[in-house]
Enzyme design. Structure first.
Site, mmCIF file in Angstrom:
data_model
loop_
_atom_site.group_PDB
_atom_site.id
_atom_site.type_symbol
_atom_site.label_atom_id
_atom_site.label_comp_id
_atom_site.label_asym_id
_atom_site.label_seq_id
_atom_site.Cartn_x
_atom_site.Cartn_y
_atom_site.Cartn_z
ATOM 1 N N HIS A 20 -2.631 -5.674 4.619
ATOM 2 C CA HIS A 20 -3.281 -6.985 4.561
ATOM 3 C C HIS A 20 -3.926 -7.193 5.933
ATOM 4 O O HIS A 20 -3.400 -6.706 6.941
ATOM 5 C CB HIS A 20 -2.291 -8.131 4.401
ATOM 6 C CG HIS A 20 -1.400 -8.075 3.187
ATOM 7 N ND1 HIS A 20 -0.257 -7.347 3.130
ATOM 8 C CD2 HIS A 20 -1.508 -8.714 1.992
ATOM 9 C CE1 HIS A 20 0.322 -7.524 1.940
ATOM 10 N NE2 HIS A 20 -0.423 -8.345 1.237
ATOM 11 N N ASP B 242 -1.505 -8.186 8.596
ATOM 12 C CA ASP B 242 -0.477 -7.200 8.993
ATOM 13 C C ASP B 242 -0.927 -6.468 10.252
ATOM 14 O O ASP B 242 -0.108 -5.933 10.998
ATOM 15 C CB ASP B 242 -0.285 -6.095 7.932
ATOM 16 C CG ASP B 242 0.086 -6.625 6.571
ATOM 17 O OD1 ASP B 242 0.633 -7.738 6.512
ATOM 18 O OD2 ASP B 242 -0.171 -5.913 5.587
HETATM 19 C C1 XUL Z 1 4.003 -9.461 -3.324
HETATM 20 C C2 XUL Z 1 3.262 -8.200 -3.300
HETATM 21 C C3 XUL Z 1 2.181 -8.063 -2.294
HETATM 22 C C4 XUL Z 1 0.988 -7.324 -2.761
HETATM 23 C C5 XUL Z 1 -0.164 -7.308 -1.796
HETATM 24 O O1 XUL Z 1 4.939 -9.577 -4.328
HETATM 25 O O2 XUL Z 1 3.558 -7.301 -4.057
HETATM 26 O O3 XUL Z 1 2.726 -7.486 -1.160
HETATM 27 O O4 XUL Z 1 1.310 -5.999 -3.031
HETATM 28 O O5 XUL Z 1 -0.555 -8.575 -1.406
#
Ligand code: XUL
Ligand code: CO
Length: 438
Positions: free
Chosen positions: A101, A104
């Site tokens: 993300h 992150d």
């Molecule tokens: C949350 C989840 C996230 C997604 C990416 O449950 O799985 O980490 O994978 O935003």
């Protein structure tokens, strides 16, 4: 560059008899399975957030694991240390992909222009680290759920200003994904849902989510993103109800808004089980609709009703997953370990052993699924089970030429139909056990 995980060697494959916790027992990257090396069947990815950022904080207590990597958290020096740690980690395990993300990668600043500058700096550094390795980005995404501005969602928010902020984050995250050569771009609609219908215009919110996705596709394609966009379905948590409830719901949404050519599914095991399905159910629904793109490989806990994101150790489930993946002809995405160590597993060894567990579990799943396919008895049973449609009236039904009147006349002349034949469920379950443990 100074080594960070000094006590951890490059993880070797030592085979099933090894008692070395820092060795693979089943993941043997070059071993050929159904004509392809294991490493090609299993494009594993490291999740930046769980592995390099999360320290075990839960609702009742703070971090147990130290993820500072020798730097002060919240600084760019720390962001770079995470890159160093991540690359050393992936190289020692032979992992060739990572997922991230935006937030992150760097600490978020008050002003998005400064956050974006930091993102440019860190991705320059990541690109430098990628050079000379075979490590690539599997997918990127924008975190549109942690910051308080997204309390009512991003695409589904009631605030047009917040919607624009989400657009800005998606634009940047897409640029970064392209810069890092990502195979995919994920939308996990963590807060795209509602707490109460009393204050919610559901139709408007869903239309607005679709508008945001359309803009993302248009922009992504304009900057050279040729990969797949993914929806990652999840029925609830953090919201009471999330619009991307499960694969079937998300696929219906994509078709309704004309997004189905650009999007596929990123199926997460523990999300499927939260929706009351098995993991393999959501994989099958995606596959039969031509939308099985990528997988977030983890598992939940039978006793807990929330998203525990555990490292997968259940070989039966992994076998069923790999059976679906092999039958679908593989993934265009990969296997992202969206999984975290349990809070009391706070050491560096635990970080590595968790990935070894996950990779070995999926290697076993691959081997056992290949055995089920080569054995052929499951396929044969399916063939026999539906054989009444291969000729006669059955074939006419399948050809689409039959009318209701014709079928009714056929039935009226038939007397009582024979029972449809045993499902043979127990026999098939015994075959699976035989091939798993025999
Ligand atoms: C949350 C989840 C996230 C997604 C990416 O449950 O799985 O980490 O994978 O935003
Ligand atoms: Co996930």
């Amino acid at each position: 560059m100074a080594e960070i995980f000094t006590n951890i060697p490059v993880i070797p494959y030592e085979g099933a008899k090894s008692k070395n916790p820092l060795a693979f027992k089943f993941y043997n990257p070059d071993q050929i399975v159904l004509g392809k090396p294991m490493s090609e069947h299993l494009p594993f990815a490291m999740a930046w957030w769980h592995n390099l950022c999360a320290g075990g904080t839960d609702m009742f207590g703070r971090d147990t694991a130290d993820k500072s990597f020798g730097q002060e958290k919240g600084t760019m020096a720390h962001a770079k240390a995470k890159v160093d740690a991540g690359f050393e980690f992936m190289q020692k395990l032979g992992i060739r992909y990572f997922c991230f993300h935006d937030v992150d990668l760097v600490p978020e600043a008050e002003d998005i222009k400064e956050t974006n500058r930091r993102l440019d700096e860190i991705t320059d550094y990541i690109l430098e680290k990628m050079e000379g390795t075979d490590i690539k980005c599997l997918w990127g995404t924008a975190n549109m759920f942690s910051n308080p501005r997204f309390m009512n969602g991003a695409g589904s928010t009631n605030s047009a200003d917040v919607y624009c902020f989400a657009a800005a984050q998606i634009k940047k995250a897409l640029e970064l994904t392209v810069k890092l050569g990502g195979r995919g771009y994920v939308f996990w609609g963590g807060r795209e849902g509602y707490e109460t219908l009393l204050n919610t215009d559901m139709k408007f919110e869903q239309e607005n989510i679709a508008r945001l996705m359309k803009m993302a596709v248009a922009y992504g394609r304009s900057i050279g993103f040729t990969g797949d966009f993914y929806i990652e379905p999840k029925p609830k948590e953090p919201m009471k109800h999330q619009y991307d409830f499960d694969a079937a719901t998300a696929i219906g949404f994509l078709r309704q808004y004309g997004l189905d050519k650009d999007f596929k599914m990123n199926i997460e095991a523990n999300h499927a089980t939260l929706a009351g399905h098995t993991f393999r159910h959501d994989l099958r629904v995606s596959a039969i609709n031509g939308m099985l793109g990528s997988i977030d490989a983890n598992q939940g806990d039978y006793l807990l009703g929330w998203d525990t994101d555990e490292f997968p150790f259940d070989v039966y489930e992994a076998t069923m997953c790999m059976y679906e993946v092999l039958k679908a002809g593989g993934l265009t995405g990969g296997f992202n370990f969206d999984a975290k160590n349990r809070r009391p597993s706070y050491t560096v060894e635990d970080m590595f052993e968790a990935y070894i567990l996950g990779m070995d579990t999926f290697a076993l799943g691959l081997l056992k699924a290949a055995a089920l396919i080569e054995d052929g008895r499951l396929d044969e049973n399916i063939k026999v089970r539906y054989s009444s449609y291969s000729s006669g009236i059955g074939a006419k039904i399948v050809s689409g030429e039959a009318t209701l009147e014709e079928l009714a006349a056929y039935a009226e002349n038939m007397g009582a139909p024979e029972l449809p034949g045993s499902g043979r469920q127990e026999r098939l379950e015994a075959i699976v056990n035989q091939l798993l443990f025999g």
